[in-house]
Motif scaffolding. Structure first.
Motif, PDB file in Angstrom:
ATOM      1  N   HIS A  53      44.342  37.327  41.991  1.00 36.67           N
ATOM      2  CA  HIS A  53      44.632  35.905  41.773  1.00 36.67           C
ATOM      3  C   HIS A  53      44.722  35.690  40.262  1.00 36.67           C
ATOM      4  CE1 HIS A  53      42.281  36.250  45.539  1.00 36.67           C
ATOM      5  NE2 HIS A  53      43.186  35.402  45.991  1.00 36.67           N
ATOM      6  N   THR A  54      45.922  35.628  39.739  1.00 38.42           N
ATOM      7  CA  THR A  54      46.134  35.636  38.295  1.00 38.42           C
ATOM      8  C   THR A  54      46.798  34.344  37.826  1.00 38.42           C
ATOM      9  OG1 THR A  54      48.267  36.744  38.565  1.00 38.42           O
ATOM     10  CG2 THR A  54      46.334  38.151  38.235  1.00 38.42           C
ATOM     11  N   VAL A  55      46.714  34.115  36.530  1.00 39.30           N
ATOM     12  CA  VAL A  55      47.386  33.003  35.857  1.00 39.30           C
ATOM     13  C   VAL A  55      48.202  33.579  34.710  1.00 39.30           C
ATOM     14  CG1 VAL A  55      47.023  30.934  34.441  1.00 39.30           C
ATOM     15  CG2 VAL A  55      45.644  31.293  36.501  1.00 39.30           C
ATOM     16  N   ASP A  56      49.443  33.178  34.582  1.00 40.26           N
ATOM     17  CA  ASP A  56      50.305  33.700  33.519  1.00 40.26           C
ATOM     18  C   ASP A  56      49.967  33.069  32.177  1.00 40.26           C
ATOM     19  OD1 ASP A  56      51.610  35.277  35.301  1.00 40.26           O
ATOM     20  OD2 ASP A  56      53.427  34.066  35.423  1.00 40.26           O
ATOM     21  N   TRP A  57      49.856  33.918  31.155  1.00 36.41           N
ATOM     22  CA  TRP A  57      49.691  33.479  29.763  1.00 36.41           C
ATOM     23  C   TRP A  57      50.892  33.980  28.956  1.00 36.41           C
ATOM     24  CZ3 TRP A  57      44.176  33.902  27.241  1.00 36.41           C
ATOM     25  CH2 TRP A  57      43.250  33.197  28.009  1.00 36.41           C
ATOM     26  N   ASP A  58      51.133  33.338  27.821  1.00 38.97           N
ATOM     27  CA  ASP A  58      52.104  33.874  26.870  1.00 38.97           C
ATOM     28  C   ASP A  58      51.542  35.148  26.261  1.00 38.97           C
ATOM     29  OD1 ASP A  58      53.825  31.690  27.245  1.00 38.97           O
ATOM     30  OD2 ASP A  58      52.806  30.518  25.705  1.00 38.97           O
ATOM     31  N   PHE A  59      52.425  36.132  26.008  1.00 39.91           N
ATOM     32  CA  PHE A  59      51.925  37.434  25.570  1.00 39.91           C
ATOM     33  C   PHE A  59      52.964  38.164  24.731  1.00 39.91           C
ATOM     34  CE2 PHE A  59      51.403  42.058  26.217  1.00 39.91           C
ATOM     35  CZ  PHE A  59      50.116  42.205  25.705  1.00 39.91           C
ATOM     36  N   GLN A  60      52.430  38.895  23.743  1.00 40.78           N
ATOM     37  CA  GLN A  60      53.261  39.784  22.910  1.00 40.78           C
ATOM     38  C   GLN A  60      52.440  41.011  22.544  1.00 40.78           C
ATOM     39  OE1 GLN A  60      53.460  39.222  18.609  1.00 40.78           O
ATOM     40  NE2 GLN A  60      55.662  38.875  18.812  1.00 40.78           N
ATOM     41  N   VAL A  61      53.047  42.207  22.677  1.00 42.43           N
ATOM     42  CA  VAL A  61      52.385  43.428  22.253  1.00 42.43           C
ATOM     43  C   VAL A  61      53.050  43.913  20.976  1.00 42.43           C
ATOM     44  CG1 VAL A  61      53.848  45.067  23.538  1.00 42.43           C
ATOM     45  CG2 VAL A  61      51.445  45.630  23.097  1.00 42.43           C
ATOM     46  N   THR A  62      52.277  44.531  20.093  1.00 41.69           N
ATOM     47  CA  THR A  62      52.786  44.869  18.757  1.00 41.69           C
ATOM     48  C   THR A  62      53.434  46.241  18.683  1.00 41.69           C
ATOM     49  OG1 THR A  62      50.639  45.762  18.087  1.00 41.69           O
ATOM     50  CG2 THR A  62      51.032  43.410  17.687  1.00 41.69           C
ATOM     51  N   ALA A  63      53.224  47.113  19.679  1.00 37.91           N
ATOM     52  CA  ALA A  63      53.795  48.467  19.645  1.00 37.91           C
ATOM     53  C   ALA A  63      54.047  48.932  21.065  1.00 37.91           C
ATOM     54  CB  ALA A  63      52.853  49.435  18.919  1.00 37.91           C
ATOM     55  N   GLY A  64      54.864  49.994  21.199  1.00 40.31           N
ATOM     56  CA  GLY A  64      55.160  50.537  22.517  1.00 40.31           C
ATOM     57  C   GLY A  64      56.227  49.733  23.228  1.00 40.31           C
ATOM     58  N   ASN A  78      45.519  44.576  32.677  1.00 46.96           N
ATOM     59  CA  ASN A  78      45.752  45.492  31.562  1.00 46.96           C
ATOM     60  C   ASN A  78      47.246  45.499  31.275  1.00 46.96           C
ATOM     61  OD1 ASN A  78      43.214  47.448  32.963  1.00 46.96           O
ATOM     62  ND2 ASN A  78      43.087  46.675  30.885  1.00 46.96           N
ATOM     63  N   TRP A  79      47.616  45.378  30.000  1.00 49.44           N
ATOM     64  CA  TRP A  79      49.034  45.155  29.686  1.00 49.44           C
ATOM     65  C   TRP A  79      49.914  46.358  30.014  1.00 49.44           C
ATOM     66  CZ3 TRP A  79      46.345  44.276  24.606  1.00 49.44           C
ATOM     67  CH2 TRP A  79      46.369  45.388  23.753  1.00 49.44           C
ATOM     68  N   GLU A  80      49.366  47.578  29.971  1.00 45.48           N
ATOM     69  CA  GLU A  80      50.170  48.755  30.294  1.00 45.48           C
ATOM     70  C   GLU A  80      50.719  48.681  31.718  1.00 45.48           C
ATOM     71  OE1 GLU A  80      46.935  49.912  27.411  1.00 45.48           O
ATOM     72  OE2 GLU A  80      47.090  48.752  29.253  1.00 45.48           O
ATOM     73  N   CYS A  81      49.957  48.052  32.608  1.00 43.28           N
ATOM     74  CA  CYS A  81      50.339  47.983  34.014  1.00 43.28           C
ATOM     75  C   CYS A  81      51.414  46.936  34.289  1.00 43.28           C
ATOM     76  CB  CYS A  81      49.102  47.700  34.868  1.00 43.28           C
ATOM     77  SG  CYS A  81      47.829  48.972  34.729  1.00 43.28           S
ATOM     78  N   HIS A  82      51.842  46.240  33.243  1.00 43.09           N
ATOM     79  CA  HIS A  82      52.880  45.220  33.395  1.00 43.09           C
ATOM     80  C   HIS A  82      54.039  45.445  32.437  1.00 43.09           C
ATOM     81  CE1 HIS A  82      50.661  42.798  36.305  1.00 43.09           C
ATOM     82  NE2 HIS A  82      49.582  43.207  35.647  1.00 43.09           N
ATOM     83  N   GLY A  83      54.206  46.718  32.036  1.00 40.35           N
ATOM     84  CA  GLY A  83      55.395  47.082  31.275  1.00 40.35           C
ATOM     85  C   GLY A  83      55.293  46.927  29.779  1.00 40.35           C
ATOM     86  N   PHE A  84      54.073  46.797  29.238  1.00 38.23           N
ATOM     87  CA  PHE A  84      53.897  46.602  27.801  1.00 38.23           C
ATOM     88  C   PHE A  84      53.128  47.777  27.192  1.00 38.23           C
ATOM     89  CE2 PHE A  84      54.125  42.332  29.629  1.00 38.23           C
ATOM     90  CZ  PHE A  84      55.070  41.713  28.819  1.00 38.23           C
ATOM     91  N   GLY A  85      53.400  48.069  25.913  1.00 34.74           N
ATOM     92  CA  GLY A  85      52.617  49.038  25.164  1.00 34.74           C
ATOM     93  C   GLY A  85      52.806  50.465  25.627  1.00 34.74           C
ATOM     94  N   SER A  86      51.752  51.284  25.420  1.00 35.27           N
ATOM     95  CA  SER A  86      51.828  52.720  25.685  1.00 35.27           C
ATOM     96  C   SER A  86      50.684  53.145  26.591  1.00 35.27           C
ATOM     97  CB  SER A  86      51.735  53.510  24.373  1.00 35.27           C
ATOM     98  OG  SER A  86      52.730  53.111  23.460  1.00 35.27           O
TER      99      SER A  86
END
Length: 638
Positions: A53-64, A78-86
């Motif tokens: 049960h999640t809520v969307d936030w604005d997000f930016q990753v700096t690498a990867g 965890n951001w890796e599990c949603h297509g961000f970072g490394s």
């Protein structure tokens, strides 16, 4: 509990345990509040309540992957599990990644006059937090621990507010990286546990630490804040159904008091064990001198006593126990370390289905709801400070020990605290655990001897025989490595003949519960175990039952046939239709179990698969005490 991902959920809560109780379906926060005499703590979730049960936030990753792109991400996650970072395993260093989060929220105007805290259940790993452009406080360091900021002066009640968080995957403190980021497991980044606002009355009960023993003695250590006039703290013990246990008891508090201690004795309370997980709750109210209630909380607990008897064994409620458990990471292939009560219940159910009675939290404290479920369903727990062959420095480690124990202290399922793993302990932190734990649980150093318990890992068969026959309590916190031993069930029968019956053996924990494979969206969705490095468990990554599952279930069954020849011999003509049983429960008489039998006819060799059931029925459960042997009359047909 379902709600729109686009909105925050506002609930009323009572004490640290209530959110977990709500998730477990024990009682809703509203029901708990209705039973209290005073105002409760009110909680507003800013993320979702869990990975389901999640809520969307604005997000930016700096690498990867997708570096520099502002987008939306579900929280907690965890951001890796949603297509961000490394993706990052253990000591395999990658370019430093930071995740920038933004979220707008409107706290209730009715919170005027309350003390309001911004609470992070965890962030991985360093977290810098701002509210309306102003720093909320020092950067938090340590990826698995609850932390909070007093944001009362920073909020605009009844109006939109901006929360910003910068989460660094690598810590600026090298000892945090050594303890958390260089271990033998997948590393992730992000706000992977919930974030909330908690609004307390100005005069409040800040937290509670309980000591409820098997003889019925009960002590509550209550931390107070904002007490500007003399008053009282009043308490009432209850069963979970609301039935009172004894009468109310209280203690006076002076103006400016920061703490209070309340004691009582319950007459013959139902005790908590992993076999009999009987739970109670205590209602605590801070009231004025004239009896006006100012703040009330509820904490759940169990009456039980844990002892390590030197050179003897581990005892719960005066009875020697044998721990049969596994090491568990919080892990799911598509969500990393972000979890939910659904996934926690799945893992606990599978462990209990294997006849396990214990779990080691390797190698960090789990979600609070996991411990709630261990309390409710019955599992003994070793709760662990992070540290995998490397340790926290004392300066950064001491606040993390405090956070760990203050959050988890009231869980009856927790038998021991682990100070790191395999040399990842800082001995300067050993006495810090007891400062926040009135139960004074023993502190272990997994893979060595400490607190009178030998927890050494991966002993050979011969050395296991020596240790089981030695003079020190033997409790290997890791044994029979699932990868190198060809499956966690391989060799268990031989080892358990040594460990299950030795007087000074307290059991042990298999490595590990699940295969830890990450779904790699940068590799077409393959399951990646980082070669042979990631844990190889009893269960597959999606909890598929492997062969060892059934082996462990059989060997660790608490009801065993007393005569091994029953398994491989033809019964003689004089067979009297009874079999002898050994009761390996610690607290349960076999008369509380159900027994059934079937007569099966198998085809001749080569005639094909399958069998026929010729007859079946129930057998009357025998009266066999824990640890004793008795006979089961099957009542077979002539």
């Amino acid at each position: 509990m379902e709600f729109d991902r686009r909105t925050a959920l506002s609930i009323s809560t009572v004490g640290a345990a209530t959110a977990g109780l709500s998730a477990l379906g024990v009682s809703s926060a509203g029901e708990a509040s209705a039973a209290l005499a005073g105002p409760a703590t009110e909680t507003m979730l800013l993320t979702g309540c869990d990975a389901d049960h999640t809520v969307d936030w604005d997000f930016q990753v700096t690498a990867g992957r997708r570096a520099g792109e502002w987008s939306r991400i579900p929280t907690p996650s965890n951001w890796e599990c949603h297509g961000f970072g490394s993706y990052h395993y253990g000591g395999d260093l990658v370019p430093a990644e930071k995740g920038n989060y933004r979220h707008r929220f409107t706290p209730p105007a009715s919170w005027a006059g309350r003390r309001i805290f911004l609470v992070f259940e965890a962030a991985m790993t360093d977290a810098e937090v701002r509210v309306n452009g102003v720093s909320a406080g020092p950067v938090h360091q340590g990826g698995f621990y609850r932390f909070r900021y007093d944001v009362t002066a920073l909020l605009r009640l009844g109006e939109p507010n901006l929360l910003e968080a910068t989460v660094s995957k690598e810590s600026a403190d090298n000892s945090v990286n050594d303890a958390e980021r260089r271990g033998d497991f997948w590393n992730f980044g992000g706000l992977f546990r919930p974030v909330s606002l908690q609004a307390f009355p100005a005069a409040r009960i800040d937290r509670v630490a309980l000591d409820a023993r098997a003889d019925g003695t009960f002590t509550a250590h209550v931390t107070l804040a904002g007490v500007t006039a003399a008053g009282r703290v009043v308490a009432q013990l209850r069963r979970l159904d609301g039935t009172a246990v004894g009468g109310p008891f209280s203690v006076a508090v002076a103006s400016g008091a920061t703490g209070a201690t309340l004691t009582t004795t319950a007459s013959q309370p139902a005790l908590w064990t992993a076999e009999t997980p009987n739970l109670h709750q205590v209602e605590l109210t801070l009231a004025s001198a004239t009896g006006v209630p100012l703040h009330s909380v509820v904490e759940r607990f169990g009456f039980r006593t844990v002892e390590v008897r030197a050179g003897d064994g581990v005892y719960v409620n005066g009875k020697r126990i044998v721990l049969k458990g596994a090491n568990r990471h919080t892990f799911w292939p598509t969500s990393g370390r972000a979890s939910s009560p659904r996934l926690a219940r799945l893992d606990i159910g599978l462990m209990k289905d294997m006849n396990m009675n214990a779990v080691r939290m390797s190698h960090y404290p789990p979600d609070a709801f996991f411990l709630d479920l261990c309390d409710e369903l019955g599992l003994y727990v070793l709760d662990e400070l992070t540290g995998w062959q490397r340790r926290y420095d004392e300066g950064v480690g001491a606040p993390l020990v405090k956070a760990l124990v203050e959050r988890d202290v009231n869980h009856p399922s927790i038998l021991f605290w682990d100070n790191g793993n395999e040399g990842g302990w800082n001995t300067a932190l050993d006495d810090d655990f007891g400062q926040c734990d009135p139960q004074r649980r023993a502190v272990l150093h997994p893979w060595t001897t400490f607190s009178g318990v030998d927890t050494s890992h991966y002993q050979t068969y011969n050395s296991t025989a020596s240790k089981a026959a030695g003079g020190t309590v033997f409790l290997p916190t890791e044994f029979l490595h699932g990868l190198y031993d060809g499956g966690a069930g391989a060799g268990l029968n031989d080892y358990w003949k040594l460990m299950g019956g030795s007087q000074r053996s307290a059991g042990g924990f298999l490595w590990a519960l699940v295969d830890e494979s990450v779904v790699r969206d940068d590799r077409g969705g393959v399951l990646d175990t980082n070669g042979s490095r990631a844990p190889d468990g009893i269960l597959g990554p999606y909890r598929e039952k492997e062969g060892s599952f059934f082996t462990i279930k059989d060997i660790w069954s608490p009801v065993q046939l007393a005569n091994p020849s029953y398994y491989d011999s033809v019964f003689p003509a004089s067979f009297d239709k009874t079999v002898k049983l050994v009761n390996r429960y610690d607290f349960t008489n076999l008369r509380t179990c159900r027994f059934g039998w079937q007569l099966l006819a198998f085809p001749a060799p080569g005639a094909g698969p399958g069998h026929r059931i010729l007859a079946q029925g129930q057998a009357e459960a025998p009266d066999v005490a824990p640890g004793a042997t008795g006979a089961l009359a099957l009542g077979l047909p002539a």
